[in-house]
Write an enzyme that holds these catalytic residues in place. Structure first.
Site, mmCIF file in Angstrom:
data_model
loop_
_atom_site.group_PDB
_atom_site.id
_atom_site.type_symbol
_atom_site.label_atom_id
_atom_site.label_comp_id
_atom_site.label_asym_id
_atom_site.label_seq_id
_atom_site.Cartn_x
_atom_site.Cartn_y
_atom_site.Cartn_z
ATOM 1 N N PRO A 153 0.785 -1.226 0.000
ATOM 2 C CA PRO A 153 0.000 0.000 0.000
ATOM 3 C C PRO A 153 0.821 1.282 0.000
ATOM 4 O O PRO A 153 1.831 1.384 0.701
ATOM 5 C CB PRO A 153 -0.835 -0.100 1.277
ATOM 6 C CG PRO A 153 -0.163 -1.120 2.116
ATOM 7 C CD PRO A 153 0.500 -2.073 1.168
ATOM 8 N N ASN A 154 0.350 2.220 -0.784
ATOM 9 C CA ASN A 154 0.882 3.592 -0.884
ATOM 10 C C ASN A 154 2.198 3.703 -1.639
ATOM 11 O O ASN A 154 2.665 4.809 -1.905
ATOM 12 C CB ASN A 154 1.008 4.241 0.510
ATOM 13 C CG ASN A 154 -0.330 4.360 1.201
ATOM 14 O OD1 ASN A 154 -1.274 4.879 0.613
ATOM 15 N ND2 ASN A 154 -0.438 3.849 2.405
ATOM 16 N N ARG A 208 5.464 12.389 -2.754
ATOM 17 C CA ARG A 208 5.405 13.007 -1.417
ATOM 18 C C ARG A 208 6.458 12.349 -0.533
ATOM 19 O O ARG A 208 6.955 11.280 -0.842
ATOM 20 C CB ARG A 208 4.012 12.794 -0.805
ATOM 21 C CG ARG A 208 2.938 13.608 -1.503
ATOM 22 C CD ARG A 208 1.530 13.064 -1.221
ATOM 23 N NE ARG A 208 1.363 12.705 0.168
ATOM 24 C CZ ARG A 208 0.527 11.745 0.598
ATOM 25 N NH1 ARG A 208 -0.174 11.050 -0.260
ATOM 26 N NH2 ARG A 208 0.408 11.481 1.871
ATOM 27 N N TYR A 238 11.427 8.612 1.735
ATOM 28 C CA TYR A 238 11.449 7.497 0.792
ATOM 29 C C TYR A 238 12.234 7.793 -0.488
ATOM 30 O O TYR A 238 12.332 6.927 -1.358
ATOM 31 C CB TYR A 238 10.013 7.090 0.438
ATOM 32 C CG TYR A 238 9.239 6.621 1.652
ATOM 33 C CD1 TYR A 238 9.661 5.509 2.368
ATOM 34 C CD2 TYR A 238 8.112 7.306 2.101
ATOM 35 C CE1 TYR A 238 8.974 5.083 3.501
ATOM 36 C CE2 TYR A 238 7.418 6.891 3.223
ATOM 37 C CZ TYR A 238 7.856 5.782 3.922
ATOM 38 O OH TYR A 238 7.185 5.371 5.031
ATOM 39 N N ASN A 250 7.949 -5.817 -0.701
ATOM 40 C CA ASN A 250 7.847 -4.628 0.139
ATOM 41 C C ASN A 250 6.377 -4.498 0.484
ATOM 42 O O ASN A 250 5.582 -3.983 -0.310
ATOM 43 C CB ASN A 250 8.362 -3.374 -0.566
ATOM 44 C CG ASN A 250 8.352 -2.167 0.368
ATOM 45 O OD1 ASN A 250 7.739 -2.214 1.433
ATOM 46 N ND2 ASN A 250 9.013 -1.103 -0.029
ATOM 47 N N ALA A 270 3.040 -0.756 4.901
ATOM 48 C CA ALA A 270 2.573 -0.750 6.295
ATOM 49 C C ALA A 270 1.968 -2.092 6.719
ATOM 50 O O ALA A 270 1.898 -2.395 7.920
ATOM 51 C CB ALA A 270 1.568 0.378 6.490
ATOM 52 N N GLU A 281 12.279 -9.969 2.248
ATOM 53 C CA GLU A 281 11.566 -8.776 2.712
ATOM 54 C C GLU A 281 12.402 -7.533 2.382
ATOM 55 O O GLU A 281 13.607 -7.514 2.615
ATOM 56 C CB GLU A 281 11.353 -8.862 4.225
ATOM 57 C CG GLU A 281 10.674 -7.622 4.789
ATOM 58 C CD GLU A 281 10.499 -7.671 6.308
ATOM 59 O OE1 GLU A 281 10.922 -8.651 6.945
ATOM 60 O OE2 GLU A 281 9.949 -6.693 6.849
ATOM 61 N N HIS A 286 12.539 -3.079 2.317
ATOM 62 C CA HIS A 286 12.016 -1.756 2.636
ATOM 63 C C HIS A 286 12.984 -0.696 2.137
ATOM 64 O O HIS A 286 14.205 -0.882 2.214
ATOM 65 C CB HIS A 286 11.808 -1.582 4.143
ATOM 66 C CG HIS A 286 10.857 -2.578 4.696
ATOM 67 N ND1 HIS A 286 9.499 -2.474 4.517
ATOM 68 C CD2 HIS A 286 11.067 -3.735 5.361
ATOM 69 C CE1 HIS A 286 8.915 -3.522 5.062
ATOM 70 N NE2 HIS A 286 9.844 -4.306 5.584
ATOM 71 N N LEU A 287 12.429 0.404 1.670
ATOM 72 C CA LEU A 287 13.250 1.538 1.263
ATOM 73 C C LEU A 287 13.958 2.144 2.472
ATOM 74 O O LEU A 287 15.160 2.430 2.436
ATOM 75 C CB LEU A 287 12.362 2.604 0.614
ATOM 76 C CG LEU A 287 11.701 2.186 -0.694
ATOM 77 C CD1 LEU A 287 10.402 2.942 -0.894
ATOM 78 C CD2 LEU A 287 12.643 2.406 -1.858
ATOM 79 N N SER A 288 13.191 2.361 3.532
ATOM 80 C CA SER A 288 13.729 3.004 4.732
ATOM 81 C C SER A 288 14.243 1.943 5.699
ATOM 82 O O SER A 288 13.905 0.759 5.591
ATOM 83 C CB SER A 288 12.627 3.835 5.401
ATOM 84 O OG SER A 288 11.545 3.003 5.801
ATOM 85 N N ARG A 295 13.226 3.740 12.858
ATOM 86 C CA ARG A 295 12.058 4.625 12.787
ATOM 87 C C ARG A 295 11.152 4.396 14.010
ATOM 88 O O ARG A 295 11.620 3.951 15.044
ATOM 89 C CB ARG A 295 11.325 4.386 11.454
ATOM 90 C CG ARG A 295 12.219 4.731 10.242
ATOM 91 C CD ARG A 295 11.473 4.629 8.930
ATOM 92 N NE ARG A 295 10.392 5.610 8.866
ATOM 93 C CZ ARG A 295 9.438 5.587 7.945
ATOM 94 N NH1 ARG A 295 9.422 4.630 7.020
ATOM 95 N NH2 ARG A 295 8.494 6.501 7.947
ATOM 96 N N ARG A 314 7.084 0.487 13.621
ATOM 97 C CA ARG A 314 7.662 -0.013 12.360
ATOM 98 C C ARG A 314 8.772 -1.030 12.610
ATOM 99 O O ARG A 314 9.291 -1.650 11.686
ATOM 100 C CB ARG A 314 8.228 1.144 11.528
ATOM 101 C CG ARG A 314 7.172 2.046 10.961
ATOM 102 C CD ARG A 314 7.745 3.040 9.981
ATOM 103 N NE ARG A 314 6.944 4.248 9.940
ATOM 104 C CZ ARG A 314 5.872 4.412 9.159
ATOM 105 N NH1 ARG A 314 5.482 3.467 8.347
ATOM 106 N NH2 ARG A 314 5.184 5.542 9.206
#
Ligand code: CA2
Length: 148
Positions: A11-12, A19, A24, A75, A78, A99, A101-103, A108, A112
């Site tokens: 999602p997103n 944004r 990201y 990825n 959330a 798995e 993730h960008l971040s 964080r 998360r």
């Protein structure tokens, strides 16, 4: 037969580059797909790239990977931090999942730092931004023994 990898985005992630570039990065999901296709062509493997904002659709795509893809890069956005359903889907398909993730999710917010994907993934890559995707292609190919 050509090795086929599924790269699945949750999602997103369709909003990447539009944004929150400070979190990201400036790269769009289309840019990331192009990066992955270039990497895949250089390695002589096939990549299918997909994104969905819907948990059930992600689960359907994981199920459909059985017998179609040799490995998956996920990825889950959330849903990483909430979805027992995605965890169960990965457990049930017998296709290795990296798995991604960008971040750096461990640096964080506390919420998360929990991943329902990590216990059922073969490994995790996070914190390298868009560059994590080609790294994940190397990682999944190494895991399945197709490393070039
Ligand atoms: O770092 C990652 O790759 C994440 O999976 C990204 C998810 C986040 O919920 C995870 O904790 C870590 C969020 C993706 C949202 O992407 C956006 C992109 C542009 C604008 C807004 C959101």
């Amino acid at each position: 037969m050509t090795c086929s990898i599924l790269i699945l985005n949750g999602p997103n992630l369709n909003l990447l580059g539009t944004r929150q570039p400070e979190v990201y990065g400036p790269t769009t999901l289309a840019d990331i797909e192009a990066l992955c296709q270039t990497k895949a062509a250089a390695l002589g493997v096939d990549v299918t790239f997909a994104q969905s904002n819907h948990e059930g659709e992600l689960i359907d795509m994981l199920h459909a990977a059985r017998g179609t893809h040799a490995g998956i890069i996920l990825n889950a956005g959330a849903y990483t931090h909430t979805s027992v359903a995605l965890m169960d889907a990965i457990s049930s398909i017998m296709v290795p999942v990296v798995e991604l993730h960008l971040s750096n999710i461990h640096a964080r917010e506390v919420f998360r730092q929990t991943s329902y994907i990590a216990p059922v993934a073969v490994g995790q890559i996070c914190g390298f931004g868009a560059a994590g995707y080609p790294l994940a292609i190397d990682a999944i190919l190494s895991y399945i023994g197709e490393a070039k």
